[in-house]
Design an enzyme around this catalytic site. Sequence first.
Site, PDB file in Angstrom:
ATOM      1  N   GLU A 101      36.977  31.653  -3.848  1.00  8.26           N
ATOM      2  CA  GLU A 101      35.636  31.081  -4.018  1.00  8.26           C
ATOM      3  C   GLU A 101      34.618  31.917  -3.267  1.00  8.26           C
ATOM      4  O   GLU A 101      34.902  32.401  -2.166  1.00  8.26           O
ATOM      5  CB  GLU A 101      35.545  29.647  -3.453  1.00  8.26           C
ATOM      6  CG  GLU A 101      36.227  28.597  -4.278  1.00  8.26           C
ATOM      7  CD  GLU A 101      36.024  27.186  -3.734  1.00  8.26           C
ATOM      8  OE1 GLU A 101      34.953  26.910  -3.144  1.00  8.26           O
ATOM      9  OE2 GLU A 101      36.947  26.382  -3.905  1.00  8.26           O
TER      10      GLU A 101
ATOM     11  N   GLU B  22      41.281  24.562   0.958  1.00  2.63           N
ATOM     12  CA  GLU B  22      40.479  24.278   2.161  1.00  2.63           C
ATOM     13  C   GLU B  22      41.058  23.169   3.034  1.00  2.63           C
ATOM     14  O   GLU B  22      40.361  22.207   3.403  1.00  2.63           O
ATOM     15  CB  GLU B  22      39.025  23.979   1.776  1.00  2.63           C
ATOM     16  CG  GLU B  22      38.340  25.205   1.195  1.00  2.63           C
ATOM     17  CD  GLU B  22      36.824  25.111   1.105  1.00  2.63           C
ATOM     18  OE1 GLU B  22      36.275  24.019   1.299  1.00  2.63           O
ATOM     19  OE2 GLU B  22      36.187  26.157   0.853  1.00  2.63           O
TER      20      GLU B  22
END
Length: 470
Positions: free
Chosen positions: A370, A165
């Site tokens: 995720e 991220e």
Amino acid sequence: MFYQKLKPFPKGFLWGASTSAYQVEGAWNEDGKGMSLQDLHEPPAGVTDFKVASDHYHHMPEDVELMAKLGLKAYRFSISWSRVMPAGSGAVNEAGLAFYDRLVDELVAHDITPVATMFHFDLPLELHKQGGWANRATIEAFCLYAQVLFERLGDRIKYWLTINEQNCMVIHPNSMYPKAIGEVPDRKNLYQQSHNMFVAAARVTNMLHEMWPDAKIGPAPNITAIYPATCAPEDVIAADNWESIRCWNYLDVAVFGRYNPICWAYLEEKGLTPEFAPGDAELLTSAKPDYLGVNYYATATVAAARNDGTDCAAREGDQQVMLGEEGVYRSAANEHLTKSEYGWIIDPVGMRTTLRRVASRYGLPILITENGLGAKDTLEADGSVHDPYRIDYLRRHFEQAQLALTDGVDLIGYCPWSFMDLVSTHQGYGKRYGFVYVDRDEDDLRTLRRIPKDSFAWYRHVIETNGAEL
Ligand code: BGP
């Protein structure tokens, strides 16, 4: 489009689950581990820090045993940089590295494919003190760290993820920076950090390919389709802008080796363009990821900015996350979607849209790294944990994953967040994501016993039938 027949999940599909080091391991200062930024967190009263977390560091064999019982084909975890290199660069902490060596051995012994993230928000504190990612010395440090990982674990780890991220660290810097450091760096600095991360990721991508030609590596940004609030052309432009700035730029640089033009124009307009060192542009084009990790939680819906001082506001249910940017876009409601008890949008179809867009743009295999539901689970008096809401959430997302596969997306695996309960980035232990309940709460470590939830049995069956029965 209505399909006559859905494509089955392919043979060898990587049914997995995810965690990250600082959220699950604990042992924050044991066996020579150096401090990371995450060790500085001083959460508000009633919310835990990351010092013990789920104590996975001391429960690892038992935890892998449970992964095997769940039938996992893959386990996506992160390696704590400061556990392996306490100062971020230089001396290797053998005891810390030995932990990952044992973890990988256990996984391989149980036929679980290790998928290792090299950096997941936990920057070594010593590197932070020297300017962190804004300092190009951190690129060198990351390459040294990567070399150690590839030399010592590369014989068994064949799936690597460079940086988790990266886009969130720019847009929501408190995902990496604890309040204790004071003011977070300004946006110019954050975009320079991000540029240096691109360079570091490109360098280690090339390094892995040279050292282990049979291994695969890719980025793991948080990607989501952005919807326009209406079909007003101005809303469509705002959505397109935000999708380019928030999402595509991170994959465009990783895959094509160049900044997204819409994002670059935005950076120019705002005075945020990063400095390129000589050779950066060539390096970025030379590195080719083998697959793309995608963290997907929720779509966003945006409207054209009004530029009247009201475009930016806190996310409902989560005051720490600001949405909207003055003069660029504003967050809008989406009446078609529901929200979790933590205010996160639930949009399984949006995941299909996201996967289709990523596949169309990049044509690379995708691993969902995720996706999951944070909820307040309850341990019943009889020792069971009933989480039908999580089963429902995941079932609906798996259905959309199968539709995406049928649409032509080369989806190679799915790693829900998270394998076991762990500490949320900033909402403590009350917000649980796992298939396995961990018996602790915010303040009381209780027994730390591992208890499979109802979703564990359900997911085991999904894996057993390779997704034929959801
Ligand atoms: C992602 C992070 C994870 C994880 C997850 C859930 O952004 O990569 O580390 O925590 O989100 O978020 P949260 O813990 O804030 O609920």
